[in-house]
Scaffold this active site. Structure first.
Site, PDB file in Angstrom:
ATOM      1  N   HIS A 170      41.637  40.803  44.386  1.00 54.07           N
ATOM      2  CA  HIS A 170      40.719  41.931  44.190  1.00 54.07           C
ATOM      3  C   HIS A 170      40.719  42.822  45.426  1.00 54.07           C
ATOM      4  O   HIS A 170      39.939  42.630  46.354  1.00 54.07           O
ATOM      5  CB  HIS A 170      39.313  41.393  43.920  1.00 54.07           C
ATOM      6  CG  HIS A 170      38.331  42.440  43.477  1.00 54.07           C
ATOM      7  ND1 HIS A 170      37.340  42.182  42.563  1.00 54.07           N
ATOM      8  CD2 HIS A 170      38.174  43.745  43.820  1.00 54.07           C
ATOM      9  CE1 HIS A 170      36.612  43.273  42.368  1.00 54.07           C
ATOM     10  NE2 HIS A 170      37.111  44.236  43.134  1.00 54.07           N
ATOM     11  N   HIS A 179      41.373  47.121  46.819  1.00 59.38           N
ATOM     12  CA  HIS A 179      41.488  48.544  46.489  1.00 59.38           C
ATOM     13  C   HIS A 179      42.439  49.168  47.509  1.00 59.38           C
ATOM     14  O   HIS A 179      42.089  49.297  48.680  1.00 59.38           O
ATOM     15  CB  HIS A 179      40.118  49.217  46.536  1.00 59.38           C
ATOM     16  CG  HIS A 179      39.139  48.651  45.548  1.00 59.38           C
ATOM     17  ND1 HIS A 179      39.011  49.128  44.264  1.00 59.38           N
ATOM     18  CD2 HIS A 179      38.258  47.622  45.659  1.00 59.38           C
ATOM     19  CE1 HIS A 179      38.082  48.424  43.623  1.00 59.38           C
ATOM     20  NE2 HIS A 179      37.617  47.502  44.446  1.00 59.38           N
ATOM     21  N   LEU A 180      43.629  49.527  47.049  1.00 61.96           N
ATOM     22  CA  LEU A 180      44.620  50.129  47.945  1.00 61.96           C
ATOM     23  C   LEU A 180      44.547  51.650  47.966  1.00 61.96           C
ATOM     24  O   LEU A 180      45.217  52.294  48.769  1.00 61.96           O
ATOM     25  CB  LEU A 180      46.032  49.673  47.559  1.00 61.96           C
ATOM     26  CG  LEU A 180      46.316  48.178  47.757  1.00 61.96           C
ATOM     27  CD1 LEU A 180      47.762  47.855  47.385  1.00 61.96           C
ATOM     28  CD2 LEU A 180      46.020  47.736  49.186  1.00 61.96           C
ATOM     29  N   ARG A 181      43.736  52.233  47.063  1.00 65.33           N
ATOM     30  CA  ARG A 181      43.424  53.678  47.061  1.00 65.33           C
ATOM     31  C   ARG A 181      44.623  54.578  46.794  1.00 65.33           C
ATOM     32  O   ARG A 181      44.551  55.787  47.039  1.00 65.33           O
ATOM     33  CB  ARG A 181      42.791  54.079  48.401  1.00 65.33           C
ATOM     34  CG  ARG A 181      41.587  53.268  48.831  1.00 65.33           C
ATOM     35  CD  ARG A 181      40.468  53.289  47.821  1.00 65.33           C
ATOM     36  NE  ARG A 181      39.202  52.774  48.368  1.00 65.33           N
ATOM     37  CZ  ARG A 181      38.182  52.390  47.632  1.00 65.33           C
ATOM     38  NH1 ARG A 181      38.277  52.430  46.307  1.00 65.33           N
ATOM     39  NH2 ARG A 181      37.072  51.954  48.181  1.00 65.33           N
ATOM     40  N   ASN A 240      40.882  51.713  39.985  1.00 66.08           N
ATOM     41  CA  ASN A 240      40.044  52.916  40.130  1.00 66.08           C
ATOM     42  C   ASN A 240      40.606  53.844  41.205  1.00 66.08           C
ATOM     43  O   ASN A 240      39.955  54.164  42.193  1.00 66.08           O
ATOM     44  CB  ASN A 240      38.576  52.552  40.389  1.00 66.08           C
ATOM     45  CG  ASN A 240      38.376  51.644  41.580  1.00 66.08           C
ATOM     46  OD1 ASN A 240      39.315  51.002  42.047  1.00 66.08           O
ATOM     47  ND2 ASN A 240      37.149  51.577  42.076  1.00 66.08           N
ATOM     48  N   ASP A 268      37.455  42.007  47.666  1.00 65.40           N
ATOM     49  CA  ASP A 268      36.974  43.318  47.205  1.00 65.40           C
ATOM     50  C   ASP A 268      37.146  44.346  48.328  1.00 65.40           C
ATOM     51  O   ASP A 268      36.281  45.193  48.569  1.00 65.40           O
ATOM     52  CB  ASP A 268      35.514  43.257  46.742  1.00 65.40           C
ATOM     53  CG  ASP A 268      35.086  44.498  45.958  1.00 65.40           C
ATOM     54  OD1 ASP A 268      35.950  45.337  45.650  1.00 65.40           O
ATOM     55  OD2 ASP A 268      33.882  44.642  45.674  1.00 65.40           O
ATOM     56  N   HIS A 298      36.934  52.987  53.146  1.00 66.25           N
ATOM     57  CA  HIS A 298      36.349  54.325  53.036  1.00 66.25           C
ATOM     58  C   HIS A 298      36.524  55.069  54.357  1.00 66.25           C
ATOM     59  O   HIS A 298      36.478  54.470  55.435  1.00 66.25           O
ATOM     60  CB  HIS A 298      34.861  54.256  52.699  1.00 66.25           C
ATOM     61  CG  HIS A 298      34.572  53.814  51.298  1.00 66.25           C
ATOM     62  ND1 HIS A 298      35.024  54.498  50.192  1.00 66.25           N
ATOM     63  CD2 HIS A 298      33.880  52.742  50.826  1.00 66.25           C
ATOM     64  CE1 HIS A 298      34.625  53.865  49.097  1.00 66.25           C
ATOM     65  NE2 HIS A 298      33.941  52.802  49.450  1.00 66.25           N
TER      66      HIS A 298
END
Length: 424
Positions: free
Chosen positions: A61, A63-65, A95, A306, A310
């Site tokens: 889980h 987020h590699l963006r 996402n 997770d 940012h």
């Protein structure tokens, strides 16, 4: 690539191995395990004496963006962060911008990872088209393109009938469904856990019931459909209890929690600390204890970060408008090893939680050092002390609540297909 790893404590729960052994990798696959192994002349060797040798860690889980949000992270920097944390494989959530709901976007990620990533990158596709929760995405095409699971992570599939159909269809084609479980009506405008701290800070709270109700729905839908479901990032006493009871009656439910949920409470938000803002939010001490207990008794199947990078401009703002999420790839192993030091887990359990079981849930040919398996290996120094410093994090973003923390234990070598991609 060829590599000989000598004299380490090999822990491989997939084979029931916990012994001092050598591991020989040839042409990127495990050729032999044993004592006093000889390798062809010129084979690179690592002296792993006093170190722990495990199947490559897997974070299911992250987020590699990428695509679309590369100012936060991209496949190259995210994979460097993963390698520095000891992870040889990551599964990236959909996402992005655009979201991963088509063969084209999934193929883009796989192809870019082949040229830029230090570690294996497995895309997760959307459950619904556009991640909008209105109609099912083309799951069959996503699986064909290389997606290892589907999820609308970041938000739930609110329509229960749609989620039922997703579970039934995914069961038919053999792809995992990962649920982000929260009742959005109960979440409302909440920005942290509802409790004493939120009241004291004057911030709107998110009740534990928002998670528990949604987890219960997924459990009942999975039970009704006779289909498996995986619950992402559980954080409450109730979620653990619901899943424990469901497993006892044979429901095909698995779940994960993240290191911050067994390490921090909502007290970390004091001072309006936006690096302690995430979804689900940090909970109470009782919830932290429930996560530790769930990991120990097998209720919780996996530890996943997770990892949610940012830009500083999205965190250095008022708490109410700061975005949710923290980076976690480089601190996960150290925080998890603390559970071993505390006697809550043994090393075999930890390796299962961070490698073997995530591989099983996602259907990956990883998470094992069996002869013939892909030569992905993590070598850990459980005594190595280090401090979390923003300047030394490999991630493009530095939004961690653990900055300044002194840690014990970390990966000192990360090996992908027999090639050392990270050395501390």
């Amino acid at each position: 690539m060829n590599l000989l790893i000598k004299g380490g404590r090999v822990i491989d729960p997939s084979q029931g191995i916990d012994a001092n052994l050598d591991v020989l990798i040839a042409d990127g696959v495990v050729l032999e395990l044993g004592q006093g192994l000889a390798a062809p002349e010129g084979t690179p060797a690592i002296d792993a004496s006093g170190l722990i040798v495990t199947p490559g860690l897997i974070d299911m889980h992250v987020h590699l963006r990428d695509p679309g949000l590369e100012y936060k992270e991209d496949i190259a920097t995210g994979s460097r962060s993963a390698a520095a944390g000891g992870f040889t494989s990551v599964a990236c959530m959909p996402n992005t911008s655009p979201v991963i709901d088509s063969k084209a976007i999934a193929s883009y990620i796989i192809n870019k990872a082949k040229s830029e990533a230090l570690v294996n990158v497995f895309p997760i596709g959307c459950i619904t088209k556009g991640g909008k929760g209105e109609s099912l995405a083309e799951m069959g095409e996503l699986k064909e393109a290389g997606c290892v699971a589907v999820s609308d992570d970041g938000k739930p599939v609110c329509n229960s009938e749609l989620m039922r159909r997703a579970l039934e269809y995914a069961k038919g084609i053999g792809i995992a469904v990962i649920s982000h479980s929260e009742d959005l009506a109960l979440v409302g405008e909440g920005v942290m856990n509802e409790g004493f701290v939120s009241t004291e800070l004057g911030l709107k709270g998110i009740p534990w019931a928002a998670e528990d109700i949604a987890v219960a729905r997924e459990v009942y839908l999975a039970e009704f459909a006779g289909a498996p479901v995986h619950i992402a990032h559980i954080s409450t006493v109730g979620s653990a209890r619901i899943i424990r009871n469901a497993k006892a009656r044979g429901v095909k439910v698995t779940c994960e929690t993240a290191p911050h949920y067994f390490t921090l409470t909502d007290e970390a938000v004091r001072g309006y600390e936006t690096n302690a803002k995430m979804n689900p939010p940090l909970r109470s001490a009782a919830d932290v204890e429930a996560m530790k207990a769930g990991l120990a008794d097998g209720t919780i199947d996996a530890i996943a970060t997770d990892h949610a990078p940012h830009h500083p401009d999205e965190k250095d703002v008022e708490f109410n408008v700061a975005l949710n999420g923290i980076v976690g790839l480089e601190t996960s192993l150290s925080l998890s090893l603390k559970l071993v030091e505390e006697g809550r887990l043994d090393l075999n359990q930890l390796v299962s939680l961070m490698s073997c079981t995530p591989a099983k849930i996602l259907g990956l040919d990883r998470g094992t050092l069996k002869v013939g398996a892909v030569g992905d290996v993590t070598i850990i120094d459980p005594a190595k002390e280090w401090q979390v410093e923003a300047a030394k994090l490999e991630s493009k973003s530095k939004n961690s609540p653990f900055l300044g923390w002194k840690m014990k234990g970390r990966a000192v070598y990360t090996v992908v297909k027999g090639q050392v991609v990270y050395q501390a």
